[in-house]
Design a protein around this motif. Structure first.
Motif, short mmCIF file in Angstrom:
data_model
loop_
_atom_site.label_atom_id
_atom_site.label_comp_id
_atom_site.label_asym_id
_atom_site.label_seq_id
_atom_site.Cartn_x
_atom_site.Cartn_y
_atom_site.Cartn_z
N ASP A 26 0.81 -1.22 0.00
CA ASP A 26 0.00 0.00 0.00
C ASP A 26 0.84 1.27 0.00
OD1 ASP A 26 -2.42 -1.30 -0.05
OD2 ASP A 26 -2.72 -1.24 2.12
N TYR A 27 2.15 1.14 -0.22
CA TYR A 27 3.04 2.30 -0.20
C TYR A 27 3.83 2.38 -1.49
CZ TYR A 27 1.79 2.88 4.62
OH TYR A 27 1.07 3.09 5.75
N ALA A 28 4.18 3.60 -1.86
CA ALA A 28 4.95 3.82 -3.08
C ALA A 28 6.07 4.80 -2.82
CB ALA A 28 4.04 4.36 -4.18
N LYS A 29 7.11 4.66 -3.64
CA LYS A 29 8.19 5.65 -3.68
C LYS A 29 7.79 6.61 -4.79
CE LYS A 29 12.51 4.54 -3.08
NZ LYS A 29 13.90 4.04 -3.26
N VAL A 30 7.75 7.92 -4.45
CA VAL A 30 7.28 8.93 -5.38
C VAL A 30 8.37 9.98 -5.59
CG1 VAL A 30 5.52 10.71 -5.80
CG2 VAL A 30 4.86 8.55 -4.73
N ASP A 31 8.63 10.28 -6.85
CA ASP A 31 9.62 11.29 -7.23
C ASP A 31 8.88 12.59 -7.52
OD1 ASP A 31 11.57 12.89 -8.36
OD2 ASP A 31 12.25 11.37 -9.78
N PHE A 32 9.18 13.62 -6.70
CA PHE A 32 8.57 14.93 -6.86
C PHE A 32 9.44 15.86 -7.70
CE2 PHE A 32 6.54 13.24 -3.08
CZ PHE A 32 5.20 13.49 -3.35
N GLY A 33 10.58 15.37 -8.15
CA GLY A 33 11.47 16.17 -8.97
C GLY A 33 12.56 16.83 -8.16
N ALA A 34 13.61 17.26 -8.83
CA ALA A 34 14.75 17.97 -8.22
C ALA A 34 15.34 17.22 -7.04
CB ALA A 34 14.34 19.37 -7.83
N GLY A 35 15.35 15.89 -7.12
CA GLY A 35 15.96 15.10 -6.05
C GLY A 35 15.09 14.87 -4.83
N VAL A 36 13.83 15.29 -4.87
CA VAL A 36 12.92 15.09 -3.74
C VAL A 36 12.14 13.81 -3.98
CG1 VAL A 36 11.00 16.02 -2.40
CG2 VAL A 36 12.75 17.56 -3.29
N ILE A 37 12.50 12.76 -3.21
CA ILE A 37 11.85 11.46 -3.34
C ILE A 37 11.38 11.04 -1.97
CG2 ILE A 37 12.21 9.01 -3.88
CD1 ILE A 37 14.28 9.92 -5.96
N ARG A 38 10.13 10.58 -1.89
CA ARG A 38 9.59 10.06 -0.63
C ARG A 38 9.20 8.61 -0.87
NH1 ARG A 38 6.06 13.60 2.38
NH2 ARG A 38 5.72 11.71 3.56
N ASP A 39 9.55 7.74 0.08
CA ASP A 39 9.24 6.32 -0.11
C ASP A 39 8.11 5.84 0.79
OD1 ASP A 39 10.48 6.33 2.33
OD2 ASP A 39 12.07 4.93 1.78
N ASP A 40 7.38 6.77 1.37
CA ASP A 40 6.33 6.40 2.32
C ASP A 40 4.96 6.96 1.95
OD1 ASP A 40 6.97 9.04 2.72
OD2 ASP A 40 7.06 8.91 4.90
N ILE A 41 4.68 7.09 0.65
CA ILE A 41 3.39 7.63 0.21
C ILE A 41 2.36 6.51 0.19
CG2 ILE A 41 2.16 8.80 -1.65
CD1 ILE A 41 4.33 10.53 -0.22
N ASN A 42 1.28 6.71 0.92
CA ASN A 42 0.22 5.72 1.01
C ASN A 42 -0.62 5.77 -0.27
OD1 ASN A 42 -2.43 4.55 1.61
ND2 ASN A 42 -1.66 4.40 3.70
N ILE A 43 -0.73 4.61 -0.93
CA ILE A 43 -1.50 4.53 -2.18
C ILE A 43 -2.71 3.61 -2.03
CG2 ILE A 43 0.44 5.09 -3.69
CD1 ILE A 43 0.60 2.02 -4.26
N ALA A 44 -3.12 3.32 -0.81
CA ALA A 44 -4.19 2.34 -0.57
C ALA A 44 -5.46 2.67 -1.34
CB ALA A 44 -4.49 2.24 0.92
N GLU A 45 -5.83 3.94 -1.43
CA GLU A 45 -7.05 4.32 -2.14
C GLU A 45 -6.97 4.09 -3.64
OE1 GLU A 45 -10.12 5.43 -1.03
OE2 GLU A 45 -9.33 4.79 0.91
N LEU A 46 -5.76 4.08 -4.17
CA LEU A 46 -5.56 3.94 -5.61
C LEU A 46 -4.90 2.63 -6.00
CD1 LEU A 46 -4.05 7.51 -6.25
CD2 LEU A 46 -6.47 6.84 -6.39
N ALA A 47 -4.61 1.79 -5.02
CA ALA A 47 -3.77 0.60 -5.23
C ALA A 47 -4.23 -0.29 -6.37
CB ALA A 47 -3.65 -0.20 -3.94
N SER A 48 -5.51 -0.40 -6.59
CA SER A 48 -5.98 -1.31 -7.63
C SER A 48 -5.73 -0.77 -9.04
CB SER A 48 -7.47 -1.61 -7.45
OG SER A 48 -8.22 -0.42 -7.61
N SER A 49 -5.48 0.54 -9.17
CA SER A 49 -5.33 1.10 -10.51
C SER A 49 -4.02 1.84 -10.75
CB SER A 49 -6.50 2.04 -10.81
OG SER A 49 -6.59 3.03 -9.82
N VAL A 50 -3.23 2.10 -9.72
CA VAL A 50 -1.98 2.85 -9.89
C VAL A 50 -0.84 1.91 -10.26
CG1 VAL A 50 -1.18 2.81 -7.49
CG2 VAL A 50 -0.61 4.75 -8.93
#
Length: 115
Positions: free
Chosen positions: A15-39
């Motif tokens: 239920d979590y994703a690593k997300v790149d926001f650009g310019a070296g800003v990456i978070r690896d704790d973004i909850n995707i549970a609401e979108l998990a079936s389609s993301v």
């Protein structure tokens, strides 16, 4: 007022994703549970408070990124901690803002009367 930022999914782990926001800003704790079936990896999502709340098509994502870049530059040029915060680092990297020792921009803008 709520703020949400676009980012690209670069990996998924349950239920979590690593997300790149650009310019070296990456978070690896973004909850995707609401979108998990389609993301999927490569999708752009809108993230608010650590949760992916919407999948964006490429045009929406690019428009949102351009909007934040333009507005972050104006704000980050005047902020005393622009060099320390993730949003400031995006503005600095993408638009070439030169920060002084106090963290504020060394460049002048048209708004300041200098072209």
């Amino acid at each position: 007022m709520c703020l949400a930022f676009p980012g690209m999914i670069i990996s998924i782990d349950g239920d979590y994703a690593k997300v790149d926001f650009g310019a070296g800003v990456i978070r690896d704790d973004i909850n995707i549970a609401e979108l998990a079936s389609s993301v999927k990896v490569g999708d752009y999502v809108l993230v608010h408070a650590g949760y992916a709340i919407q999948i964006l098509d490429l045009e929406e994502a690019y428009n949102a990124i351009r909007y934040w870049e333009e507005n972050l530059v104006w704000k980050c040029e005047r902020c005393s901690i622009a060099g320390e915060c993730p949003l400031g680092s995006i503005a600095v990297a993408r638009k070439g803002i030169r920060l002084g020792e106090d963290g504020k921009s060394k460049s002048k803008s048209k708004r300041d009367g200098v072209i």
